[in-house]
Scaffold this motif. Structure first.
Motif, PDB file in Angstrom:
ATOM      1  N   THR A 222      -8.689 -20.098 -13.376  1.00 30.70           N
ATOM      2  CA  THR A 222      -9.525 -19.765 -12.231  1.00 30.70           C
ATOM      3  C   THR A 222      -9.384 -18.290 -11.884  1.00 30.70           C
ATOM      4  O   THR A 222      -8.262 -17.771 -11.805  1.00 30.70           O
ATOM      5  CB  THR A 222      -9.130 -20.608 -10.997  1.00 30.70           C
TER       6      THR A 222
ATOM      7  N   GLY B  98      -9.458 -15.522  -9.176  1.00 31.23           N
ATOM      8  CA  GLY B  98      -9.375 -15.361  -7.726  1.00 31.23           C
ATOM      9  C   GLY B  98     -10.013 -14.050  -7.310  1.00 31.23           C
ATOM     10  O   GLY B  98      -9.805 -13.019  -7.955  1.00 31.23           O
TER      11      GLY B  98
ATOM     12  N   TYR C 188     -19.948 -11.961  -7.744  1.00 33.20           N
ATOM     13  CA  TYR C 188     -20.067 -13.342  -8.222  1.00 33.20           C
ATOM     14  C   TYR C 188     -21.307 -13.507  -9.096  1.00 33.20           C
ATOM     15  O   TYR C 188     -21.266 -14.165 -10.143  1.00 33.20           O
ATOM     16  CB  TYR C 188     -20.112 -14.306  -7.036  1.00 33.20           C
TER      17      TYR C 188
ATOM     18  N   ILE D 266     -16.663 -20.479 -15.918  1.00 32.85           N
ATOM     19  CA  ILE D 266     -15.278 -20.306 -15.492  1.00 32.85           C
ATOM     20  C   ILE D 266     -15.169 -20.538 -13.991  1.00 32.85           C
ATOM     21  O   ILE D 266     -16.025 -20.097 -13.213  1.00 32.85           O
ATOM     22  CB  ILE D 266     -14.779 -18.897 -15.882  1.00 32.85           C
ATOM     23  N   ASP D 267     -14.119 -21.240 -13.587  1.00 31.36           N
ATOM     24  CA  ASP D 267     -13.911 -21.502 -12.169  1.00 31.36           C
ATOM     25  C   ASP D 267     -13.599 -20.205 -11.422  1.00 31.36           C
ATOM     26  O   ASP D 267     -12.867 -19.337 -11.940  1.00 31.36           O
ATOM     27  CB  ASP D 267     -12.752 -22.477 -11.972  1.00 31.36           C
ATOM     28  N   VAL D 268     -14.140 -20.091 -10.226  1.00 28.20           N
ATOM     29  CA  VAL D 268     -13.943 -18.896  -9.396  1.00 28.20           C
ATOM     30  C   VAL D 268     -13.617 -19.336  -7.977  1.00 28.20           C
ATOM     31  O   VAL D 268     -14.300 -20.201  -7.411  1.00 28.20           O
ATOM     32  CB  VAL D 268     -15.210 -18.011  -9.373  1.00 28.20           C
ATOM     33  N   LEU D 269     -12.584 -18.746  -7.407  1.00 28.54           N
ATOM     34  CA  LEU D 269     -12.232 -19.003  -6.013  1.00 28.54           C
ATOM     35  C   LEU D 269     -12.353 -17.695  -5.249  1.00 28.54           C
ATOM     36  O   LEU D 269     -11.628 -16.731  -5.526  1.00 28.54           O
ATOM     37  CB  LEU D 269     -10.809 -19.545  -5.898  1.00 28.54           C
TER      38      LEU D 269
ATOM     39  N   CYS E 268      -4.777 -19.486  -8.878  1.00 24.84           N
ATOM     40  CA  CYS E 268      -5.634 -18.572  -9.646  1.00 24.84           C
ATOM     41  C   CYS E 268      -4.821 -17.885 -10.742  1.00 24.84           C
ATOM     42  O   CYS E 268      -3.665 -17.510 -10.543  1.00 24.84           O
ATOM     43  CB  CYS E 268      -6.254 -17.526  -8.725  1.00 24.84           C
TER      44      CYS E 268
ATOM     45  N   THR F  58       0.268 -13.726 -12.409  1.00 25.04           N
ATOM     46  CA  THR F  58      -1.071 -13.623 -11.810  1.00 25.04           C
ATOM     47  C   THR F  58      -1.440 -12.147 -11.691  1.00 25.04           C
ATOM     48  O   THR F  58      -1.282 -11.541 -10.630  1.00 25.04           O
ATOM     49  CB  THR F  58      -1.119 -14.281 -10.413  1.00 25.04           C
TER      50      THR F  58
ATOM     51  N   CYS G 188      -9.709 -14.189 -18.780  1.00 25.07           N
ATOM     52  CA  CYS G 188      -9.666 -15.658 -18.775  1.00 25.07           C
ATOM     53  C   CYS G 188      -9.858 -16.240 -20.173  1.00 25.07           C
ATOM     54  O   CYS G 188      -9.270 -17.272 -20.508  1.00 25.07           O
ATOM     55  CB  CYS G 188     -10.746 -16.203 -17.838  1.00 25.07           C
TER      56      CYS G 188
END
Length: 227
Positions: free
Chosen positions: A2, A4, A18, A34-37, A75, A98, A224
């Motif tokens: 993820t 961040g 984004y 891909i996951d994004v927070l 993340c 990270t 990633c």
């Protein structure tokens, strides 16, 4: 993994970042993205005001708090789509597991890869005064050309108008960029994330833009994919 994102500096820049993350991915189904927070922390104090000593309120504690929230959420890497916030880079809380991506270094490397040696910089006065972008480029023997004082003040008005969602002078960037090119700039860095050109590389006058926001998005995706 993820990604961040410490956002909110400003909110439109975060939205553009984004959108860049989405545009740079090729997928067959939505589950492949891909996951994004995103933590849109708009309450982070003004970076330029602090750097220029117009405010005593340091953005650093709030920046570190936002980073820790993203780490705690799992993340795998952190992107901060605000160039001026990188003034505080050395004081951020780091964790080897990270990484926090460094936008000026990413941008400087991309410029070196293009074999450019003289570039204009459109950025906040905080970024200019902080000289961390200068340092990233100097390490690669790349010269920076800056707007004159009047044009820099005009650029700051433009940036803050975007942050406040107010009307902007659409010709401002290109006029200042033309001045930089007249002084020998081979390209112009969009060194503030409010200045993203929505994917355009050249304007009508043939000025080459180096978009720091897009480069950060590409670097986050690449990290990633390879980690």
């Amino acid at each position: 993994m993820t990604i961040g994102v410490v956002g909110g500096m400003g909110v439109q820049a975060t939205a553009r970042f984004y959108n860049q993350l989405i545009a740079l991915q090729t997928v067959k189904r939505e589950q492949d993205y891909i996951d994004v927070l995103i933590y849109s922390k708009s309450s982070i104090p003004d970076r330029t005001a602090y750097i220029l000593r117009h405010s005593d309120e340091s953005p650093l504690p709030t920046l570190n708090d936002a980073i820790q929230v993203l780490r705690n959420a799992g993340c795998g890497c952190i992107a901060i789509p605000c160039v001026t916030s990188h003034y505080f880079w050395d004081a951020l809380h780091f964790d080897a597991n990270t990484p926090i991506l460094h936008m000026p270094d990413i941008t400087a490397q991309a410029i070196q890869n293009r074999e450019l040696t003289r570039v204009g910089l459109l950025a906040t006065s905080g970024t200019v005064q902080g000289r961390f972008f200068h340092d990233a480029l100097a390490r690669r023997q790349i010269e920076i050309i800056l707007p004159d004082e009047k044009s820099q003040a005009r650029l700051m008005d433009y940036i803050y108008a975007i942050k406040a969602n107010n009307p902007i002078d659409a010709h401002c960037l290109h006029e200042i960029s033309a001045q930089l090119r007249a002084h020998g700039a081979q390209a112009v860095i969009l060194g503030c994330t409010e200045l993203n050109m929505d994917g355009n590389t050249y304007n009508d006058a043939g000025i080459l833009y180096i978009d720091a926001l897009k480069l950060l998005a590409r670097a986050a995706l690449e990290y990633c994919k390879t980690n």
